[in-house]
Design an enzyme around this catalytic site. Structure first.
Site, mmCIF file in Angstrom:
data_model
loop_
_atom_site.group_PDB
_atom_site.id
_atom_site.type_symbol
_atom_site.label_atom_id
_atom_site.label_comp_id
_atom_site.label_asym_id
_atom_site.label_seq_id
_atom_site.Cartn_x
_atom_site.Cartn_y
_atom_site.Cartn_z
ATOM 1 N N HIS A 15 -12.494 -84.733 -16.687
ATOM 2 C CA HIS A 15 -11.778 -84.225 -17.848
ATOM 3 C C HIS A 15 -12.390 -82.907 -18.334
ATOM 4 O O HIS A 15 -13.569 -82.860 -18.685
ATOM 5 C CB HIS A 15 -11.856 -85.283 -18.955
ATOM 6 C CG HIS A 15 -11.011 -85.002 -20.151
ATOM 7 N ND1 HIS A 15 -11.492 -85.080 -21.435
ATOM 8 C CD2 HIS A 15 -9.697 -84.671 -20.258
ATOM 9 C CE1 HIS A 15 -10.523 -84.812 -22.290
ATOM 10 N NE2 HIS A 15 -9.429 -84.564 -21.597
ATOM 11 N N HIS A 57 -8.504 -75.842 -24.991
ATOM 12 C CA HIS A 57 -7.769 -77.018 -25.443
ATOM 13 C C HIS A 57 -7.080 -76.789 -26.779
ATOM 14 O O HIS A 57 -5.890 -77.038 -26.931
ATOM 15 C CB HIS A 57 -8.705 -78.221 -25.550
ATOM 16 C CG HIS A 57 -8.042 -79.439 -26.102
ATOM 17 N ND1 HIS A 57 -7.963 -79.704 -27.452
ATOM 18 C CD2 HIS A 57 -7.400 -80.464 -25.475
ATOM 19 C CE1 HIS A 57 -7.312 -80.835 -27.643
ATOM 20 N NE2 HIS A 57 -6.954 -81.314 -26.466
#
Length: 255
Positions: A15, A57
């Site tokens: 991730h 992000h």
């Protein structure tokens, strides 16, 4: 029951590079994930004000850089000067934001697979989906053409929570596989996944049960889960037939 498309991707996906061991979405994080044996990575891609796809992000810069404000409002020349490592720890001070092309080159050079989450600045869903898909398709095709004697690189998996972004990606590069990200099962998600030609569902891991994984497979979808950081839960999901685990704990789980 619909047949599932072939799924050549690794079971374990790191991730944002190396989860929490290095500053997320930086090349340092992807290199560290690779050193822990991972061969597939997840990243977040959005556009600068002048249309450069880069990794971040959040919509804003404050959490993971020394910048301020909406990331998508700034040109790449300004974003490239930011420190995206000091927030994490001293050894990573000065680590820059990478472009999506930087990460594509790393993965293609090393033979790694990539899951690109299309993470558009609000209001830029269609533009981001189109440009990310067009560029990714071109980079992977160029790599295959430049080394015809080598195995064809695995195409990047494009995922997003935003239906408009995936629809634009589908129109721009229909051959690239797509996955719908789900934090909850909202009304109409199944019809959306079908219309988008998705090959995968990428769900917040508490959503998955053994029955739901079986139902996804019956519809021809691969089942992926984010972000699974406990070994017991990861093993349970795999025992139920989950296809891929996305995790931060690259030091404890997976390869």
């Amino acid at each position: 029951m619909k047949p599932m498309t072939p799924w050549p991707y690794p079971c374990w996906i790191a991730h944002r590079g190396a989860g929490q061991l290095a500053p997320e979405n930086t090349l340092a994080a992807f290199r560290l994930g690779a050193r822990h044996g991972y061969r597939m990575f997840e990243c977040d891609a959005k556009l600068s004000a002048d249309g450069v796809a880069f990794l971040l992000h959040d919509a804003t810069l404050e959490r993971t850089t020394n910048g301020q404000g909406q990331a998508g409002d700034q040109p790449w020349a300004a974003l490239a000067r930011l420190d995206a490592g000091s927030w994490h720890s001293g050894p990573y001070a000065g680590e820059p934001l990478p472009t999506l092309q930087d990460l594509a080159r790393f993965c293609l050079r090393q033979g790694h697979a990539l899951n690109i989450e299309i993470k558009p600045t609000p209001g830029q869903e269609s533009l981001t989906g189109r440009l990310v898909a067009e560029q990714a398709a071109r980079w992977w095709a160029e790599q295959a053409a430049s080394q015809p004697e080598q195995p064809t690189p695995l195409p990047p998996l494009l995922t997003s929570f935003q239906v408009a972004a995936l629809a634009a990606a589908q129109a721009a590069a229909p051959a690239l596989p797509r996955g719908l990200l789900l934090h909850e099962f909202w009304d109409g998600w199944q019809e959306a996944a079908q219309a988008l030609g998705c090959t995968a569902l990428v769900c917040h891991h508490p959503l998955w049960t053994q029955e739901r994984i079986a139902q996804a497979h019956e519809q021809g979808w691969r089942a992926l889960a984010y972000t699974v950081n406990q070994a017991e839960r990861a093993q349970q999901l795999l025992d139920w037939g989950l296809d891929c685990v996305i995790t931060d704990r690259v030091d404890q789980l997976g390869p």
